[in-house]
Design an enzyme around this catalytic site. Structure first.
Site, short mmCIF file in Angstrom:
data_model
loop_
_atom_site.label_atom_id
_atom_site.label_comp_id
_atom_site.label_asym_id
_atom_site.label_seq_id
_atom_site.Cartn_x
_atom_site.Cartn_y
_atom_site.Cartn_z
N HIS A 38 5.67 2.81 -5.52
CA HIS A 38 4.35 3.07 -6.11
C HIS A 38 4.22 4.59 -6.27
O HIS A 38 4.81 5.34 -5.49
CB HIS A 38 3.33 2.54 -5.09
CG HIS A 38 1.92 2.48 -5.53
ND1 HIS A 38 1.10 3.57 -5.52
CD2 HIS A 38 1.16 1.45 -5.97
CE1 HIS A 38 -0.11 3.22 -5.92
NE2 HIS A 38 -0.10 1.92 -6.20
N ASP B 110 5.88 1.70 3.60
CA ASP B 110 4.62 1.44 2.92
C ASP B 110 4.39 -0.07 2.95
O ASP B 110 5.08 -0.82 2.26
CB ASP B 110 4.73 1.99 1.48
CG ASP B 110 3.56 1.58 0.59
OD1 ASP B 110 2.71 0.76 1.02
OD2 ASP B 110 3.52 2.06 -0.56
N GLN C 74 1.70 -3.86 0.34
CA GLN C 74 1.87 -5.19 -0.25
C GLN C 74 2.36 -6.23 0.74
O GLN C 74 2.30 -7.42 0.45
CB GLN C 74 2.89 -5.14 -1.40
CG GLN C 74 2.40 -4.52 -2.69
CD GLN C 74 1.15 -5.16 -3.25
OE1 GLN C 74 0.94 -6.37 -3.14
NE2 GLN C 74 0.30 -4.36 -3.84
N LYS D 210 -6.38 -4.70 0.71
CA LYS D 210 -5.40 -5.66 0.20
C LYS D 210 -5.22 -6.84 1.14
O LYS D 210 -4.48 -7.77 0.85
CB LYS D 210 -4.07 -4.95 -0.05
CG LYS D 210 -4.21 -4.00 -1.25
CD LYS D 210 -2.92 -3.46 -1.76
CE LYS D 210 -3.21 -2.58 -2.98
NZ LYS D 210 -2.12 -1.69 -3.32
N CYS E 70 1.20 1.57 -11.53
CA CYS E 70 1.49 2.78 -10.73
C CYS E 70 2.96 2.84 -10.34
O CYS E 70 3.31 3.34 -9.27
CB CYS E 70 0.63 2.85 -9.47
SG CYS E 70 -1.09 3.07 -9.80
C1 LIG Z 1 -1.89 -0.45 -3.45
C2 LIG Z 1 -0.64 0.21 -3.04
C3 LIG Z 1 -0.63 1.54 -2.60
C4 LIG Z 1 -1.86 2.40 -2.61
O1 LIG Z 1 -2.85 1.89 -1.81
P1 LIG Z 1 -4.31 2.59 -1.80
O2 LIG Z 1 -5.17 1.60 -1.09
O3 LIG Z 1 -4.68 2.78 -3.23
O4 LIG Z 1 -4.16 3.88 -1.07
C5 LIG Z 1 0.57 2.07 -2.18
N1 LIG Z 1 1.70 1.36 -2.18
C6 LIG Z 1 1.74 0.08 -2.60
C7 LIG Z 1 3.02 -0.68 -2.55
C8 LIG Z 1 0.58 -0.54 -3.04
O5 LIG Z 1 0.61 -1.80 -3.45
#
Ligand SMILES: *Cc1c(COP(=O)(O)O)cnc(C)c1O
Length: 408
Positions: free
Chosen positions: A125, A202, A205, A228, A366
């Site tokens: 992302h 990260d 997801q 999320k 993104c």
């Molecule tokens: C949504 C997302 C982000 C960013 O999350 P925010 O809540 O906008 O800070 C980063 N990495 C992944 C894989 C995402 O799906």
């Protein structure tokens, strides 16, 4: 032990928004990878907070401040238990995944020198690319990228080849938001540790679909966003191993993060407060804890099984549509489907689906480097959560076919 019975119709009653109409049609919400919906159990916690004990925390002696502090710290402990962190103070509240990543990237500024190397993956992302580019500019470190295959999987032999004693940090997402690929993070972590490099995962997801165990993974940092996983926007968490959090300098200066302040010298507060300058999102943190309770009450095994059924069901039907191409066909993936139909622009299909009450995402998600890899401007992305149904998928497929007819 009693197995919880997974009943989607009962679950849907928890989500008031699923009752609403969009453009005269019942809402079908397939944009869960961008943000998930909020169950009434979490909404009630938010209403209760502002109705009954809204106060600033950690500083007050009065009753409201005590109640708010206790609830906020209980939420931290819930999050600690959920991710199986060793200590509650290894859980830092953030405003979300992006904040957590920037906090670490900033902290590493003082630990890296010219010629050190950072490895990221081709599946990232933007929030997991740009902070590292900025870190490299500040320090003279070099950014290397693990390439991806046509299927949307990371090429691990290339990762092995990139690793060296110059590698100081590896950053990878657990699950790609654009393609749904589940990355082999255990392999990535073990290999990096073999050369003394730290790993940040990260989990934005992955946390909606699986329950990571940070001690079992032996990961150094893990970040996610509450919005999320059925929580509110504007709050998230950063897990960091104690030894790393002690080593890194604070990110922002301000109230809450100090032990003593004078104009000669300020000493920083202990963990976790060292990284939590200013008044935090108190209500958000408490609601984040409630969201985790909600998801655990359903159970992550039940969630993963059901979402996989939805993925298989939708994929089969999409594959029947002429000229439709699915991007990201990894063996290991979650309930995210990215696709295009012939030369029709994704935006046009997205607009017609919206008229039919169906929310999907269109664009580069993104993740422009992934789109560049496939030489496309973007995709249509349908992403499912445990409150979606096969009937919704049927309606989506029928509406998609109509949209394609209209546009060809
Ligand atoms: C949504 C997302 C982000 C960013 O999350 P925010 O809540 O906008 O800070 C980063 N990495 C992944 C894989 C995402 O799906």
């Amino acid at each position: 032990m009693l197995q919880s019975v997974f009943d989607v119709n009962t679950i849907r009653k928890d989500f008031p928004i699923l009752e609403r109409k969009v453009n005269g049609k019942s809402l079908i919400y397939f944009d869960n990878a961008a943000t998930s919906q909020t169950p009434k159990q979490v909404i009630e916690v938010i209403v209760d907070y502002y109705s009954n004990y809204n106060a600033n925390i950690h500083r007050g002696v009065h009753a409201l401040s005590q109640e708010a502090t206790d609830a906020y710290e209980r939420a931290r402990t819930k999050i600690q238990k959920h991710f199986n962190a060793k200590h509650a103070y290894e859980i830092i509240f953030t405003s979300g995944t992006t904040h957590g990543i920037n906090l670490i990237a900033n902290g590493f500024s003082s630990l890296l020198k010219k010629g050190d190397e950072i490895i990221v993956s081709a599946l990232e992302h933007h929030s997991n690319i740009v902070p590292w580019q900025m870190l490299c500019e500040r320090t003279g470190a070099i950014l290397k990228v693990i390439p991806m295959s046509e299927e949307g999987e990371l090429v691990l032999s290339e990762y092995d080849a990139l690793l060296s004693t110059n590698t100081k940090l590896v950053f990878v997402n657990h699950i790609s938001n654009a393609l749904g690929t589940i990355n082999p993070i255990q392999y990535i972590i073990d290999k990096a540790h073999g050369l003394g490099a730290a790993v940040l995962v990260d989990g934005a997801q992955s946390c909606p679909h699986i329950r990571p165990d940070v001690q079992d993974l032996d990961v150094d940092f893990y970040v996610c966003s509450a919005h999320k996983i059925c929580g509110p926007t504007g709050v998230g968490m950063l897990y960091g191993k104690e030894e790393w959090l002690k080593k890194l300098p604070p990110y922002q200066g301000g109230g809450e993060m100090i032990a003593e302040v004078s104009f000669e010298k300020t000493t920083y507060a202990d963990l976790p407060h060292k990284f939590e300058a200013g008044t935090p999102n108190v209500c958000g943190g408490i609601a984040f804890g409630a969201a985790i309770d909600y998801m655990n009450a359903i159970g992550f095994d039940a969630i993963a099984n059901y979402e996989n059924e939805l993925l298989v069901y939708a994929t089969k039907q999409l594959e029947q549509i002429e000229n439709l191409k699915i991007y990201g066909t990894a063996k290991n993936k979650t309930s995210v489907i990215s696709f295009n139909v012939g030369s029709i622009h994704p935006y046009d299909i997205g607009t017609i689906l919206d008229k039919m009450g169906i929310a999907v995402r269109t664009g580069h998600h993104c993740a422009q480097p992934i789109m560049d890899f496939y030489k496309i401007p973007g995709t249509i992305r349908a992403s499912f959560m445990f409150y979606n149904t096969k009937e919704e998928i049927d309606t989506f497929i029928a509406s998609l076919k109509k949209a394609i007819m209209m546009l060809s």
